[in-house]
Design a protein around this motif. Sequence first.
Motif, PDB file in Angstrom:
ATOM      1  N   CYS A   1       0.846  -1.203   0.000  1.00  0.00           N
ATOM      2  CA  CYS A   1       0.000   0.000   0.000  1.00  0.00           C
ATOM      3  C   CYS A   1       0.875   1.244   0.000  1.00  0.00           C
ATOM      4  O   CYS A   1       0.634   2.191  -0.759  1.00  0.00           O
ATOM      5  CB  CYS A   1      -0.919   0.006   1.216  1.00  0.00           C
ATOM      6  SG  CYS A   1      -2.153  -1.292   1.170  1.00  0.00           S
ATOM      7  N   PHE A   2       1.880   1.241   0.857  1.00  0.00           N
ATOM      8  CA  PHE A   2       2.770   2.413   0.902  1.00  0.00           C
ATOM      9  C   PHE A   2       3.601   2.495  -0.376  1.00  0.00           C
ATOM     10  O   PHE A   2       3.876   3.588  -0.876  1.00  0.00           O
ATOM     11  CB  PHE A   2       3.675   2.341   2.134  1.00  0.00           C
ATOM     12  CG  PHE A   2       2.923   2.468   3.419  1.00  0.00           C
ATOM     13  CD1 PHE A   2       2.480   3.714   3.855  1.00  0.00           C
ATOM     14  CD2 PHE A   2       2.623   1.356   4.185  1.00  0.00           C
ATOM     15  CE1 PHE A   2       1.777   3.838   5.033  1.00  0.00           C
ATOM     16  CE2 PHE A   2       1.908   1.472   5.368  1.00  0.00           C
ATOM     17  CZ  PHE A   2       1.482   2.710   5.796  1.00  0.00           C
ATOM     18  N   THR A   3       3.989   1.322  -0.884  1.00  0.00           N
ATOM     19  CA  THR A   3       4.803   1.310  -2.106  1.00  0.00           C
ATOM     20  C   THR A   3       4.052   1.978  -3.260  1.00  0.00           C
ATOM     21  O   THR A   3       4.600   2.826  -3.954  1.00  0.00           O
ATOM     22  CB  THR A   3       5.168  -0.131  -2.493  1.00  0.00           C
ATOM     23  OG1 THR A   3       5.698  -0.786  -1.352  1.00  0.00           O
ATOM     24  CG2 THR A   3       6.204  -0.148  -3.598  1.00  0.00           C
ATOM     25  N   ILE A   4       2.795   1.605  -3.448  1.00  0.00           N
ATOM     26  CA  ILE A   4       2.090   2.194  -4.592  1.00  0.00           C
ATOM     27  C   ILE A   4       1.676   3.637  -4.306  1.00  0.00           C
ATOM     28  O   ILE A   4       1.700   4.467  -5.195  1.00  0.00           O
ATOM     29  CB  ILE A   4       0.882   1.358  -5.082  1.00  0.00           C
ATOM     30  CG1 ILE A   4      -0.235   1.336  -4.048  1.00  0.00           C
ATOM     31  CG2 ILE A   4       1.279  -0.035  -5.483  1.00  0.00           C
ATOM     32  CD1 ILE A   4      -1.569   0.975  -4.695  1.00  0.00           C
ATOM     33  N   LEU A   5       1.345   3.961  -3.065  1.00  0.00           N
ATOM     34  CA  LEU A   5       0.965   5.344  -2.775  1.00  0.00           C
ATOM     35  C   LEU A   5       2.149   6.292  -2.937  1.00  0.00           C
ATOM     36  O   LEU A   5       1.990   7.448  -3.285  1.00  0.00           O
ATOM     37  CB  LEU A   5       0.378   5.462  -1.363  1.00  0.00           C
ATOM     38  CG  LEU A   5      -1.012   4.859  -1.208  1.00  0.00           C
ATOM     39  CD1 LEU A   5      -1.435   4.859   0.248  1.00  0.00           C
ATOM     40  CD2 LEU A   5      -2.028   5.606  -2.053  1.00  0.00           C
ATOM     41  N   ARG A   6       3.362   5.778  -2.688  1.00  0.00           N
ATOM     42  CA  ARG A   6       4.552   6.606  -2.907  1.00  0.00           C
ATOM     43  C   ARG A   6       5.067   6.480  -4.333  1.00  0.00           C
ATOM     44  O   ARG A   6       6.127   6.981  -4.660  1.00  0.00           O
ATOM     45  CB  ARG A   6       5.657   6.185  -1.927  1.00  0.00           C
ATOM     46  CG  ARG A   6       5.289   6.409  -0.474  1.00  0.00           C
ATOM     47  CD  ARG A   6       6.410   5.957   0.434  1.00  0.00           C
ATOM     48  NE  ARG A   6       7.596   6.779   0.251  1.00  0.00           N
ATOM     49  CZ  ARG A   6       8.849   6.314   0.319  1.00  0.00           C
ATOM     50  NH1 ARG A   6       9.067   5.036   0.540  1.00  0.00           N
ATOM     51  NH2 ARG A   6       9.858   7.127   0.168  1.00  0.00           N
ATOM     52  N   ARG A   7       4.317   5.793  -5.173  1.00  0.00           N
ATOM     53  CA  ARG A   7       4.695   5.566  -6.578  1.00  0.00           C
ATOM     54  C   ARG A   7       6.066   4.918  -6.695  1.00  0.00           C
ATOM     55  O   ARG A   7       6.913   5.356  -7.455  1.00  0.00           O
ATOM     56  CB  ARG A   7       4.654   6.882  -7.344  1.00  0.00           C
ATOM     57  CG  ARG A   7       3.262   7.445  -7.237  1.00  0.00           C
ATOM     58  CD  ARG A   7       3.075   8.792  -7.801  1.00  0.00           C
ATOM     59  NE  ARG A   7       1.857   9.318  -7.221  1.00  0.00           N
ATOM     60  CZ  ARG A   7       0.714   9.409  -7.852  1.00  0.00           C
ATOM     61  NH1 ARG A   7       0.632   9.064  -9.083  1.00  0.00           N
ATOM     62  NH2 ARG A   7      -0.356   9.884  -7.246  1.00  0.00           N
ATOM     63  N   ARG A   8       6.275   3.887  -5.919  1.00  0.00           N
ATOM     64  CA  ARG A   8       7.552   3.189  -5.964  1.00  0.00           C
ATOM     65  C   ARG A   8       7.382   1.765  -6.475  1.00  0.00           C
ATOM     66  O   ARG A   8       8.217   0.906  -6.219  1.00  0.00           O
ATOM     67  CB  ARG A   8       8.176   3.117  -4.558  1.00  0.00           C
ATOM     68  CG  ARG A   8       8.547   4.428  -3.957  1.00  0.00           C
ATOM     69  CD  ARG A   8       9.814   4.972  -4.598  1.00  0.00           C
ATOM     70  NE  ARG A   8      10.469   5.940  -3.765  1.00  0.00           N
ATOM     71  CZ  ARG A   8      10.072   7.203  -3.630  1.00  0.00           C
ATOM     72  NH1 ARG A   8       9.030   7.625  -4.305  1.00  0.00           N
ATOM     73  NH2 ARG A   8      10.725   8.032  -2.853  1.00  0.00           N
ATOM     74  N   ALA A   9       6.285   1.489  -7.192  1.00  0.00           N
ATOM     75  CA  ALA A   9       6.011   0.121  -7.633  1.00  0.00           C
ATOM     76  C   ALA A   9       7.158  -0.435  -8.469  1.00  0.00           C
ATOM     77  O   ALA A   9       7.595  -1.570  -8.283  1.00  0.00           O
ATOM     78  CB  ALA A   9       4.707   0.075  -8.426  1.00  0.00           C
ATOM     79  N   LEU A  10       7.686   0.381  -9.377  1.00  0.00           N
ATOM     80  CA  LEU A  10       8.760  -0.105 -10.239  1.00  0.00           C
ATOM     81  C   LEU A  10      10.049  -0.339  -9.464  1.00  0.00           C
ATOM     82  O   LEU A  10      10.790  -1.269  -9.758  1.00  0.00           O
ATOM     83  CB  LEU A  10       9.019   0.896 -11.364  1.00  0.00           C
ATOM     84  CG  LEU A  10       8.097   0.759 -12.567  1.00  0.00           C
ATOM     85  CD1 LEU A  10       8.390   1.836 -13.581  1.00  0.00           C
ATOM     86  CD2 LEU A  10       8.263  -0.616 -13.191  1.00  0.00           C
ATOM     87  N   VAL A  11      10.294   0.515  -8.484  1.00  0.00           N
ATOM     88  CA  VAL A  11      11.473   0.311  -7.642  1.00  0.00           C
ATOM     89  C   VAL A  11      11.373  -1.053  -6.967  1.00  0.00           C
ATOM     90  O   VAL A  11      12.346  -1.816  -6.926  1.00  0.00           O
ATOM     91  CB  VAL A  11      11.587   1.425  -6.583  1.00  0.00           C
ATOM     92  CG1 VAL A  11      12.732   1.134  -5.630  1.00  0.00           C
ATOM     93  CG2 VAL A  11      11.801   2.768  -7.258  1.00  0.00           C
TER      94      VAL A  11
END
Lengths: 261, 427
Positions: free
Chosen positions: B35-45
Amino acid sequence: MSKSVQIPPVEVHDLTVKYGEKPVLWNVDFEIPSGKLIAVVGPNGAGKSTLIKAIMGILEPVSGYVNIFGKPLDEMRNQIAYVPQRESVDWDFPISVQELVMMGRYSHIGLFKRPRKDDRQIVAESLEQVGMTEYANRQISQLSGGQQQRVFLARALAQRADIYFMDEPFAGVDASTESAILELLKSLRDQNKTVIVVHHDLHTVSQYFDWVMMLNLHLVAFGPMESTLTEENLKKAYGGRLNILSKAIHLATQQNYSREK
Amino acid sequence: MDGIIQDFFLLGDPNVRWVLAGTILLSLSAGILGCFTILRRRALVGDAVAHAVLPGVAIAFIIVGDKNPVMLLLGAVVFGWIAMLVMENITLKTKISTDTSIGMVLSVFFGLGVVLLSHIQNSGNVNQSGLDAFLFGNAASMLPFDVIVFSFVSVVVIATILLNYKEFKMLSFDPAFGVSTGFKRKRYEFLMATLLVLTITAGLQAVGVVLMASMLIIPAAAARYWTDSLSVMLVISGLIGIFAAVVGSFVSFSAPAMPTGPWMVVAAAVLFTISVLLSPGRGLVGNYLRKRKQRQKSFKENILKYIYKSNEKNIDSKSQLQEIHQKFGQNGIRVQPFIDKMLNEGYIIRSNGLIELTQKGEQEAKRVIRVHRLWELYLSERLNLKSDHVHDDAETMEHFITPELETELMNILGKPEKDPHQSQIPY
């Protein structure tokens, strides 16, 4: 309060800021008096937001320092409140208005703890002050531009600080929000709080504020409205972006850049 | 089949119990952190880090000589961190854009990992069997000790998130404001990055490096459809992760040759698709139905308006029905169902073959015409549009203006008698 009359709320010493490749701030040096409404004006890219961010430690200055009531910033965090630009956050983020405003209390709540009753009380009061009580449980994506701005203000009010930094709170708001914000600023001043506002509208600046700071990569002028908002100063601040200073800065940043690699 | 059901669902096989508990914890932590990953737009990371841990695993195996989970974990964490630092520094110190640096790190590290893995496979080490499970995951191949190690990592991740929930919320929503209040942004970015590496590593054996990132991304992306509250989103995302874990583990046990990772991803993707289609508020089906309802409402209101106006002009019955069909029946739209529906709802009645408005229908028609004309007046008077340019806009807006907006229009305009074209405004 008598103490704060002698010690300036904000003291900025020879602040120089580099901001990636963009132009920077050079040797900005001033003391802000207490209990005044202060506008920061200047052309686009003059470094208005950068100045505020550097004062609050969001950007790290290359040199210079900031004192809050005569003490280092890090000891005085709870004395300052911040209203960032509205566009700086994702308004589709899944939180409610109340949760957003509560963020103003986090530094008071402390690690691993949950908000207490008086935190919730303060949040409710802050929402009341900006007329957003009935929106407390709304999701933030449902707010209009003016309402978003009010909520940001409420978060700053919830910080219960003595000094307020606001980055373009009047940008893109409706007329009723504009006058509501202005009323709020005045009531803060009447409580002897110091309010520093980045402002983009030169037409209203003398009407809304007591003091003005004119900025264009360096400090052009700073003082009481009548003596400072002069045609000469305006020319200095707004007259042409590509003066020698900005050319020099551009060169310097480019060279620095290649040197780092 | 009976045996599988007995072993799996009734947890008859102790190994199943272990593995199921492990994958559930793992997916739960991935779902929450995601949830935090996608909200911070870090999915690709996240995806890049997942691929980048592979060489770490391989090197750990080469050094230690067997599949000790603690050592593999260590190798993975080290390489996850190296990958993060490389990505950050490429973006910071060069002019290469973020997506390019992510893409490079992902493929280069993963390539290196595959090279090392094939080296190990050719070396003839007997312990290497099952190392390829790190690519696509094989939950059933996990030994109890593996499960204990990876589950411990998951529990630590979940506990850390819950303890720092408020700070992670700040980090994800408005870190600059946080810094102004004394929030230690760098510390929490470091903490979150570490959790990301740990979660991915914990999923190595069950899900595999290729697909681990999807266990971070898909449940969280699906959960976002169902709620506007971060805390609820964490719960839903965790539950979707658990569902995927159960499906993946079940497949892994009933058909041991099947890789677990792809099945978990497929299971999560099914729930994601359902969310995209059916969730209230954001779902596509709901959107479509709302739009269709609005279209039908507009259509109905246009017919009422037409009848109201034609009655004013006293057209005879035959031509009236014909005209309705002619005017509204274009583009293959069948008008009769709408007329029948309006008869049922009591907006219109038939009398002597003529269609007449009931009192209810007349009121509705008047309302639509009224807001149409008020809107025209507002546009021409307040916004200074030319009066011959306002009709088309009003033709649309008449179907959208709510009673509240109508009251506001009335307050602004007073109670005007005539519209810009000098037609009477009906009240």
